[in-house]
Design an enzyme around this catalytic site. Structure first.
Site, PDB file in Angstrom:
ATOM      1  N   HIS A 115       0.848  -1.211   0.000  1.00 32.81           N
ATOM      2  CA  HIS A 115       0.000   0.000   0.000  1.00 32.81           C
ATOM      3  C   HIS A 115       0.872   1.245   0.000  1.00 32.81           C
ATOM      4  CE1 HIS A 115      -2.881  -2.983   1.239  1.00 32.81           C
ATOM      5  NE2 HIS A 115      -2.269  -3.169   2.391  1.00 32.81           N
TER       6      HIS A 115
ATOM      7  N   HIS B 102       5.367   6.515   6.843  1.00 32.69           N
ATOM      8  CA  HIS B 102       5.097   6.112   5.463  1.00 32.69           C
ATOM      9  C   HIS B 102       4.574   7.319   4.689  1.00 32.69           C
ATOM     10  CE1 HIS B 102       1.237   5.749   7.538  1.00 32.69           C
ATOM     11  NE2 HIS B 102       0.746   6.167   6.379  1.00 32.69           N
TER      12      HIS B 102
ATOM     13  N   HIS C 222       2.059   8.924   1.207  1.00 28.90           N
ATOM     14  CA  HIS C 222       0.983   8.775   0.223  1.00 28.90           C
ATOM     15  C   HIS C 222       1.317   9.758  -0.901  1.00 28.90           C
ATOM     16  CE1 HIS C 222      -1.686   6.665   3.178  1.00 28.90           C
ATOM     17  NE2 HIS C 222      -0.977   7.389   4.033  1.00 28.90           N
TER      18      HIS C 222
ATOM     19  N   GLU D  52      -3.378  13.355   1.252  1.00 28.64           N
ATOM     20  CA  GLU D  52      -4.669  12.856   1.756  1.00 28.64           C
ATOM     21  C   GLU D  52      -5.478  14.014   2.321  1.00 28.64           C
ATOM     22  OE1 GLU D  52      -3.774   9.102   4.111  1.00 28.64           O
ATOM     23  OE2 GLU D  52      -4.607   8.424   2.229  1.00 28.64           O
TER      24      GLU D  52
ATOM     25  N   HIS E  59       3.271  10.485   6.849  1.00 30.08           N
ATOM     26  CA  HIS E  59       2.591  10.197   8.119  1.00 30.08           C
ATOM     27  C   HIS E  59       3.546   9.540   9.103  1.00 30.08           C
ATOM     28  CE1 HIS E  59      -1.570  10.095   5.940  1.00 30.08           C
ATOM     29  NE2 HIS E  59      -1.208  11.320   6.293  1.00 30.08           N
TER      30      HIS E  59
ATOM     31  N   THR F 201      -6.400   6.198   7.621  1.00 33.61           N
ATOM     32  CA  THR F 201      -6.903   6.534   6.282  1.00 33.61           C
ATOM     33  C   THR F 201      -6.869   5.320   5.350  1.00 33.61           C
ATOM     34  OG1 THR F 201      -4.733   7.146   5.415  1.00 33.61           O
ATOM     35  CG2 THR F 201      -6.026   8.898   6.481  1.00 33.61           C
TER      36      THR F 201
HETATM   37  N1  LIG Z   1      -2.465   6.295   6.811  1.00 33.24           N
HETATM   38  S1  LIG Z   1      -2.526   6.308   8.406  1.00 33.24           S
HETATM   39  O1  LIG Z   1      -3.851   6.717   8.826  1.00 33.24           O
HETATM   40  O2  LIG Z   1      -1.442   7.153   8.926  1.00 33.24           O
HETATM   41  C1  LIG Z   1      -2.248   4.722   9.050  1.00 33.24           C
HETATM   42  C2  LIG Z   1      -1.470   4.604  10.195  1.00 33.24           C
HETATM   43  C3  LIG Z   1      -1.235   3.340  10.748  1.00 33.24           C
HETATM   44  C4  LIG Z   1      -1.783   2.220  10.164  1.00 33.24           C
HETATM   45  O3  LIG Z   1      -1.535   1.007  10.708  1.00 33.24           O
HETATM   46  C5  LIG Z   1      -2.571   2.346   9.026  1.00 33.24           C
HETATM   47  N2  LIG Z   1      -3.178   1.261   8.415  1.00 33.24           N
HETATM   48  C6  LIG Z   1      -2.655   0.004   8.302  1.00 33.24           C
HETATM   49  O4  LIG Z   1      -1.519  -0.249   8.625  1.00 33.24           O
HETATM   50  N3  LIG Z   1      -3.524  -0.932   7.862  1.00 33.24           N
HETATM   51  C7  LIG Z   1      -3.199  -2.336   7.687  1.00 33.24           C
HETATM   52  C8  LIG Z   1      -2.680  -3.041   8.931  1.00 33.24           C
HETATM   53  C9  LIG Z   1      -3.397  -2.743  10.233  1.00 33.24           C
HETATM   54  C10 LIG Z   1      -3.192  -1.575  10.923  1.00 33.24           C
HETATM   55  C11 LIG Z   1      -3.806  -1.371  12.131  1.00 33.24           C
HETATM   56  C12 LIG Z   1      -4.605  -2.349  12.649  1.00 33.24           C
HETATM   57  C13 LIG Z   1      -4.793  -3.498  11.933  1.00 33.24           C
HETATM   58  N4  LIG Z   1      -4.208  -3.685  10.745  1.00 33.24           N
HETATM   59  C14 LIG Z   1      -2.806   3.608   8.491  1.00 33.24           C
HETATM   60 ZN   LIG Z   2      -0.895   7.260   6.002  1.00 36.40          ZN
END
Ligand SMILES: NS(=O)(=O)c1ccc(O)c(NC(=O)NCCc2ccccn2)c1
Ligand SMILES: [Zn+2]
Length: 258
Positions: A61, A91, A93, A103, A116, A196
């Site tokens: 992603h 990370h 975007h 975003e 982020h 997000t």
């Molecule tokens: N894009 S964001 O909102 O900063 C963000 C920050 C931390 C994150 O873990 C994510 N999303 C993410 O990692 N999703 C896939 C893995 C996951 C993360 C959190 C709980 C369960 N599974 C997005």
């Molecule tokens: Zn993010």
């Protein structure tokens, strides 16, 4: 599986993640004139000097730099936060060639990219996963990237992206301090929101810096050579436009530091 394509992108995430239509979803369009100045909002404090980066990975992603979060060696505190929150990863975007990919937007304007820095409340929760599902579990520092001259430190990341071209690839990435990616001003907007990306948990106190950092088109272009797909997959999908568009504010207040 969820992604950013036509069939699996942000417009259909609600099918598997109904919270996508919740009351505190992120990102949002930040309208500066409508943000309330809150003099009780102190400065944010970043203690990253003892931070320990571990690796850089392509998770299908985004590209993610992970940190050792086994103690309070690198934390964000102050501002809207009641506790220190531990740095876990950062990370990015970004968009496609020539189009923008942040975003959050500011009065409808999007930036080229958004960084982020993800922190979790280890005072109240035992693990990141537990914190990621709690309303005060995460604090994410958002930094806009605008295009212009080369960023003098971003090359430390863009120079190794070729090693994590494919989904599931990871390589050592030690000794990197994200303090070098901060703009000169730590003035910010803050509001209560969500992850997000799926699972879109409504667990994030967002702190979005007003001042962007400047990176070159050339440096941004290197992010676009990453792939959403794994080396063994016959589909080759270029990693770009991995951003969720702004979500309804649903009556939330955005506060502004001074
Ligand atoms: N894009 S964001 O909102 O900063 C963000 C920050 C931390 C994150 O873990 C994510 N999303 C993410 O990692 N999703 C896939 C893995 C996951 C993360 C959190 C709980 C369960 N599974 C997005
Ligand atoms: Zn993010």
């Amino acid at each position: 599986h969820w992604g950013y394509g036509k069939e699996n992108g942000p417009s259909v995430w609600h099918k598997n993640y109904p919270v996508a239509q919740g009351n505190r979803q992120s990102p949002i369009d930040i309208i500066p004139q409508q943000a309330s100045h809150d003099s009780s909002l102190g400065p944010i404090v970043l203690n990253y000097d003892q931070c320990t980066s571990i690796n850089i990975a392509n998770n299908g992603h985004s590209v993610v730099v992970e940190f050792d979060d086994s103690d309070d060696r690198s934390v964000i505190r102050g501002g809207p936060l009641d506790n220190p929150y531990r740095l876990k990863q950062f990370h990015f975007h970004w968009g496609g060639k020539g189009c923008h990919g942040s975003e959050h937007t500011v009065a409808g304007i999007s930036y080229a990219s958004e960084l982020h820095l993800v922190h979790w409340n280890a005072v109240k929760y035992k693990t990141f996963g537990e914190a990621a599902a709690a309303p005060d579990g995460l604090a994410v520092l958002g930094i806009f990237l605008d295009t212009g001259d080369d960023h003098r430190w971003l090359h430390m990341i863009t120079d190794v992206l070729y090693m994590v071209k494919f989904k599931g690839s990871v390589t050592d990435f030690k000794g990197f301090n994200p303090k070098c990616l901060l703009p000169s001003s730590l003035h910010y907007w803050t509001y209560l929101g969500s992850l997000t990306t799926p699972p879109l948990h409504e667990s994030v106190t967002w702190i979005v810096l007003k001042e962007p950092i400047i990176v070159s088109e050339k440096q941004l272009g290197k992010f676009r050579m990453l792939q959403f797909t794994g080396e063994e997959e016959d589909q080759r999908l270029r990693m770009e436009n991995n951003f969720r568009p702004p979500q309804p504010l649903k009556g939330r207040k955005v506060r502004s530091s001074n």
